[in-house]
Enzyme design. Sequence first.
Site, short mmCIF file in Angstrom:
data_model
loop_
_atom_site.label_atom_id
_atom_site.label_comp_id
_atom_site.label_asym_id
_atom_site.label_seq_id
_atom_site.Cartn_x
_atom_site.Cartn_y
_atom_site.Cartn_z
N ASN A 210 -37.32 130.97 93.50
CA ASN A 210 -37.97 129.75 93.96
C ASN A 210 -37.60 129.50 95.42
OD1 ASN A 210 -35.41 128.11 93.96
ND2 ASN A 210 -35.54 128.61 91.77
N ASP A 279 -36.44 128.74 85.26
CA ASP A 279 -36.65 128.34 83.86
C ASP A 279 -36.96 129.53 82.96
OD1 ASP A 279 -36.27 125.60 84.35
OD2 ASP A 279 -38.33 125.43 85.08
N LYS A 289 -39.48 151.10 89.72
CA LYS A 289 -40.46 150.25 90.38
C LYS A 289 -41.82 150.34 89.67
CE LYS A 289 -42.92 149.59 94.74
NZ LYS A 289 -43.11 150.08 96.12
N PRO A 305 -31.05 130.19 80.03
CA PRO A 305 -30.17 129.15 79.50
C PRO A 305 -30.36 127.83 80.24
CG PRO A 305 -28.95 131.18 79.89
CD PRO A 305 -30.30 131.37 80.51
N ASP A 306 -30.33 126.73 79.52
CA ASP A 306 -30.41 125.39 80.11
C ASP A 306 -28.98 124.94 80.40
OD1 ASP A 306 -30.70 122.69 80.76
OD2 ASP A 306 -32.45 122.46 79.46
N ILE A 307 -28.50 125.27 81.56
CA ILE A 307 -27.08 125.05 81.89
C ILE A 307 -26.72 123.58 81.84
CG2 ILE A 307 -25.30 125.39 83.65
CD1 ILE A 307 -26.95 127.80 84.66
N PHE A 323 -29.88 117.39 88.93
CA PHE A 323 -30.87 117.25 90.00
C PHE A 323 -32.25 117.54 89.43
CE2 PHE A 323 -27.44 117.01 92.89
CZ PHE A 323 -27.93 116.68 94.15
#
Length: 416
Positions: A210, A279, A289, A305-307, A323
């Site tokens: 991102n 996500d 490749k 994982p959703d830390i 955040f």
Amino acid sequence: MTTLTAKRILVGVSGGIAAYKSAELVRLLRAAGAEVRVVMTPAATRFITPLTLQALSGHPVRVELFDAGAEAGMDHIHLARWADAVLVAPASADLLARLAAGRADDLLTTLCLATRAPLLVAPAMNSAMWAHPATRDNVARLAARGVTLIGPAEGEQACGETGPGRLVEPPQLVAAVAGRFRAGLLDGVRALITAGPTREPVDPVRFLTNRSSGKMGYAVAAALAEAGASVTLVSGPVALEVPDRVRCIRVERAAEMAEAVRARLAEIDLFVAAAAVADYRPAETAPHKLKKRAERMALPLVRTPDILAEVAASTRPPFTVGFAAETEDLERHARAKRMLKGVDMLAANRVGAGEGFEVDDNALLVVWEGGQAWLPRAPKPQLARRLVRLIAERYRERREGAPGTPASTGDEKDTA
């Protein structure tokens, strides 16, 4: 909680029988949370070995002014800039005279001239030497320049005489050094913060990521350290320097970040999840490749994982701050995410069109149970200090069992 947590204390040791007490002094300073470096005069090494103080401080002891192997021969400048405070204990009559005259004829006196940090000296000498007019004059000159004198104490001396001239005991020296620092908002708090993006590999060449630069998370890590916290930063791949006094653990994938957080969860009091964690990740990473052949390619993804939620739901969760980056309806999404994740506080910002990612300033809406605060657009280091003050207030309330404060609708003022 001590005010010496994460403080950098340089201990100078001059020649005198009281030099043996410097070993206990270094030990107590480290026990109080300080990082300690030691500089000795050549004469001091006749009373206590550098190896002893190296073992107690955990760092090499410096003696020589011209040491080509230390910081390119500029150790006095490096150490002078490194220190938050310089404590010379014991300070012999000779050292006091050289400091008063502005001499720079060894490493210790040179760095005392070069530092802008507070200088504290603890005299130790024979009572007659302490009472001599030359010594009294030197002490007065140093005091007039802002040098803090600690002691001397009175009592029996090694020479057999009794009177003023004994080195103040190490616990009192530590207290005197601590008194030079204003208590930080988060003194003694063990903080863990995540920052930056993660990269989820598609093949050996490509990855999903991102637009996070990590600037806000790194600014918060620096602000936490400024507030007195002991800070560990778990960072995704960014092009930023690690803030001063922050320990950094570098990771790349979301799973690696989650593992780094889990491994330290039992050791922390405060968790700030500032990282922009992916996500989803590719279900499989191609070993070679992927070639461009078909007009379309499907890439199966699976959840990472959703830390943040995992930390908040742990058996004994730390105070947890999340955040959120949103493109619309900031307050509604922020409150919904705080409830969904079960966190104590959540800081939300708008992203897109020059906001949030890859810029040097930001604005935040911070929400918690029963309150909120709007932090207007400001450079990220300044904004981070404001956020850390809010975190410290809410952290203390939870620790002390105090009720939440009324919602804040005005701008938070920066007094740092």
